[in-house]
Design a protein around this motif. Sequence first.
Motif, PDB file in Angstrom:
ATOM      1  N   VAL A 136       0.861  -1.182   0.000  1.00  0.00           N
ATOM      2  CA  VAL A 136       0.000   0.000   0.000  1.00  0.00           C
ATOM      3  C   VAL A 136       0.897   1.232   0.000  1.00  0.00           C
ATOM      4  N   LEU A 137       0.478   2.267  -0.733  1.00  0.00           N
ATOM      5  CA  LEU A 137       1.189   3.535  -0.689  1.00  0.00           C
ATOM      6  C   LEU A 137       0.173   4.662  -0.584  1.00  0.00           C
ATOM      7  N   VAL A 138       0.575   5.708   0.133  1.00  0.00           N
ATOM      8  CA  VAL A 138      -0.296   6.875   0.335  1.00  0.00           C
ATOM      9  C   VAL A 138       0.407   8.090  -0.231  1.00  0.00           C
ATOM     10  N   PHE A 139      -0.305   8.840  -1.057  1.00  0.00           N
ATOM     11  CA  PHE A 139       0.234  10.037  -1.688  1.00  0.00           C
ATOM     12  C   PHE A 139      -0.435  11.245  -1.050  1.00  0.00           C
ATOM     13  N   ASP A 140       0.303  11.978  -0.218  1.00  0.00           N
ATOM     14  CA  ASP A 140      -0.254  13.063   0.584  1.00  0.00           C
ATOM     15  C   ASP A 140       0.521  14.362   0.305  1.00  0.00           C
ATOM     16  N   SER A 141      -0.005  15.261  -0.536  1.00  0.00           N
ATOM     17  CA  SER A 141      -1.341  15.215  -1.098  1.00  0.00           C
ATOM     18  C   SER A 141      -1.298  15.736  -2.522  1.00  0.00           C
ATOM     19  N   VAL A 142      -2.414  15.622  -3.223  1.00  0.00           N
ATOM     20  CA  VAL A 142      -2.517  16.090  -4.604  1.00  0.00           C
ATOM     21  C   VAL A 142      -2.329  17.602  -4.686  1.00  0.00           C
ATOM     22  N   ALA A 143      -2.741  18.338  -3.675  1.00  0.00           N
ATOM     23  CA  ALA A 143      -2.618  19.801  -3.686  1.00  0.00           C
ATOM     24  C   ALA A 143      -1.164  20.248  -3.767  1.00  0.00           C
ATOM     25  N   ASP A 144      -0.248  19.426  -3.304  1.00  0.00           N
ATOM     26  CA  ASP A 144       1.173  19.795  -3.304  1.00  0.00           C
ATOM     27  C   ASP A 144       1.829  19.583  -4.657  1.00  0.00           C
ATOM     28  N   LEU A 145       1.038  19.226  -5.673  1.00  0.00           N
ATOM     29  CA  LEU A 145       1.561  19.082  -7.034  1.00  0.00           C
ATOM     30  C   LEU A 145       1.371  20.352  -7.852  1.00  0.00           C
ATOM     31  N   LEU A 146       0.704  21.345  -7.293  1.00  0.00           N
ATOM     32  CA  LEU A 146       0.288  22.500  -8.078  1.00  0.00           C
ATOM     33  C   LEU A 146       1.451  23.311  -8.638  1.00  0.00           C
ATOM     34  N   THR A 147       2.632  23.200  -8.041  1.00  0.00           N
ATOM     35  CA  THR A 147       3.778  23.964  -8.520  1.00  0.00           C
ATOM     36  C   THR A 147       4.602  23.181  -9.543  1.00  0.00           C
ATOM     37  N   GLU A 148       4.168  21.977  -9.875  1.00  0.00           N
ATOM     38  CA  GLU A 148       4.938  21.113 -10.766  1.00  0.00           C
ATOM     39  C   GLU A 148       4.537  21.320 -12.228  1.00  0.00           C
ATOM     40  N   PRO A 149       5.461  21.084 -13.167  1.00  0.00           N
ATOM     41  CA  PRO A 149       5.103  21.136 -14.595  1.00  0.00           C
ATOM     42  C   PRO A 149       4.052  20.086 -14.926  1.00  0.00           C
ATOM     43  N   ALA A 150       3.042  20.470 -15.689  1.00  0.00           N
ATOM     44  CA  ALA A 150       1.902  19.599 -15.928  1.00  0.00           C
ATOM     45  C   ALA A 150       2.264  18.364 -16.754  1.00  0.00           C
ATOM     46  N   GLY A 151       3.059  18.540 -17.815  1.00  0.00           N
ATOM     47  CA  GLY A 151       3.376  17.428 -18.701  1.00  0.00           C
ATOM     48  C   GLY A 151       4.060  16.260 -18.002  1.00  0.00           C
ATOM     49  N   PRO A 152       5.174  16.492 -17.317  1.00  0.00           N
ATOM     50  CA  PRO A 152       5.848  15.395 -16.612  1.00  0.00           C
ATOM     51  C   PRO A 152       4.981  14.743 -15.541  1.00  0.00           C
ATOM     52  N   LEU A 153       4.142  15.536 -14.858  1.00  0.00           N
ATOM     53  CA  LEU A 153       3.256  14.961 -13.839  1.00  0.00           C
ATOM     54  C   LEU A 153       2.249  14.006 -14.470  1.00  0.00           C
ATOM     55  N   ALA A 154       1.661  14.406 -15.600  1.00  0.00           N
ATOM     56  CA  ALA A 154       0.695  13.550 -16.279  1.00  0.00           C
ATOM     57  C   ALA A 154       1.349  12.254 -16.732  1.00  0.00           C
ATOM     58  N   SER A 155       2.566  12.351 -17.243  1.00  0.00           N
ATOM     59  CA  SER A 155       3.295  11.156 -17.673  1.00  0.00           C
ATOM     60  C   SER A 155       3.640  10.275 -16.483  1.00  0.00           C
ATOM     61  N   GLY A 156       4.052  10.896 -15.362  1.00  0.00           N
ATOM     62  CA  GLY A 156       4.384  10.130 -14.160  1.00  0.00           C
ATOM     63  C   GLY A 156       3.191   9.383 -13.596  1.00  0.00           C
ATOM     64  N   LEU A 157       2.015  10.029 -13.632  1.00  0.00           N
ATOM     65  CA  LEU A 157       0.805   9.367 -13.148  1.00  0.00           C
ATOM     66  C   LEU A 157       0.438   8.197 -14.048  1.00  0.00           C
ATOM     67  N   ARG A 158       0.567   8.377 -15.352  1.00  0.00           N
ATOM     68  CA  ARG A 158       0.249   7.300 -16.299  1.00  0.00           C
ATOM     69  C   ARG A 158       1.165   6.092 -16.081  1.00  0.00           C
ATOM     70  N   GLN A 159       2.446   6.341 -15.859  1.00  0.00           N
ATOM     71  CA  GLN A 159       3.392   5.254 -15.635  1.00  0.00           C
ATOM     72  C   GLN A 159       3.134   4.557 -14.298  1.00  0.00           C
ATOM     73  N   LEU A 160       2.765   5.331 -13.283  1.00  0.00           N
ATOM     74  CA  LEU A 160       2.444   4.722 -11.995  1.00  0.00           C
ATOM     75  C   LEU A 160       1.207   3.844 -12.108  1.00  0.00           C
ATOM     76  N   ALA A 161       0.172   4.329 -12.806  1.00  0.00           N
ATOM     77  CA  ALA A 161      -1.051   3.538 -12.973  1.00  0.00           C
ATOM     78  C   ALA A 161      -0.759   2.231 -13.692  1.00  0.00           C
ATOM     79  N   ALA A 162       0.134   2.276 -14.690  1.00  0.00           N
ATOM     80  CA  ALA A 162       0.489   1.061 -15.426  1.00  0.00           C
ATOM     81  C   ALA A 162       1.228   0.077 -14.520  1.00  0.00           C
ATOM     82  N   ALA A 163       2.129   0.586 -13.676  1.00  0.00           N
ATOM     83  CA  ALA A 163       2.858  -0.288 -12.748  1.00  0.00           C
ATOM     84  C   ALA A 163       1.915  -0.893 -11.720  1.00  0.00           C
ATOM     85  N   LEU A 164       0.963  -0.103 -11.242  1.00  0.00           N
ATOM     86  CA  LEU A 164      -0.001  -0.604 -10.257  1.00  0.00           C
ATOM     87  C   LEU A 164      -0.845  -1.733 -10.833  1.00  0.00           C
TER      88      LEU A 164
END
Length: 251
Positions: A136-164
């Motif tokens: 199990v992993l907990v990501f705390d929190s989504v609000a703390d992503l607001l300062t990140e570049p959108a493109g790499p974050l979207a790619s990172g989420l897609r890769q994490l979902a595939a690994a999960l």
Amino acid sequence: MGSKKQRLDQTVSAIQARWGSRALRKPAPQAPDAIPRISTCFPSLDALTGGLPRGGITELLGAPTAGATTLALKAVAQAQAGDDTALYLDLGRTFDPDYAARCGVQLDHLLLARPHSGLEALEAARAVVAGGGAGVLVFDSVADLLTEPAGPLASGLRQLAAALARSSCAALFLTPLYFGDVNSPPYPPGFALPHYATLRLHLEKEAWLQSRHDVRGYKAQVTVLKSRQGSEGRQAAIAITFDGVVRGNGT
């Protein structure tokens, strides 16, 4: 009808006799939902959702003190009780070890990470999941992503979902709703968390529980926003009490 079934059985038997029993057979019956899950420790919520799905993402949305963090910590404790390793990604630097321990979390067996960025958190989570190192992993929190570049974050989420999807790990994303609007969560542009989530729950605090003049907990309402169980829109009432130990619905 009976003669048709007899002819079909005879045909199947003839095919199996010629090419083997595996050439043609009925599939084994499957349960409606065979996804392994982790208990939330709230019986009413488990009855509604079946628990938190492994191999996928659960998003917990709610205002501060609505119960999302407590629900995540209780799930961590439940996973640890089953000998799973838990990874807590503390982006907001808000992790409270005392409260976690009172929720039943074994701090000595918890991996606590404080990554420098959201992208680093997503990459670390993917690496741990791909290596089979967490239940199990907990990501705390989504609000703390607001300062990140959108493109790499979207790619990172897609890769994490595939690994999960290739693992038995349950990922929990905490999405705070500071203004209470579940239709306007603080996602970075292109961060399609609702799309990748298997289960989405909205928590709302309804009332404090008091004993004389002391607050001993609170009641919350959980609404299912998305679920493969087909329970969208349904609600479960939960109670969180704390008297040295944080309990959910008496557990």
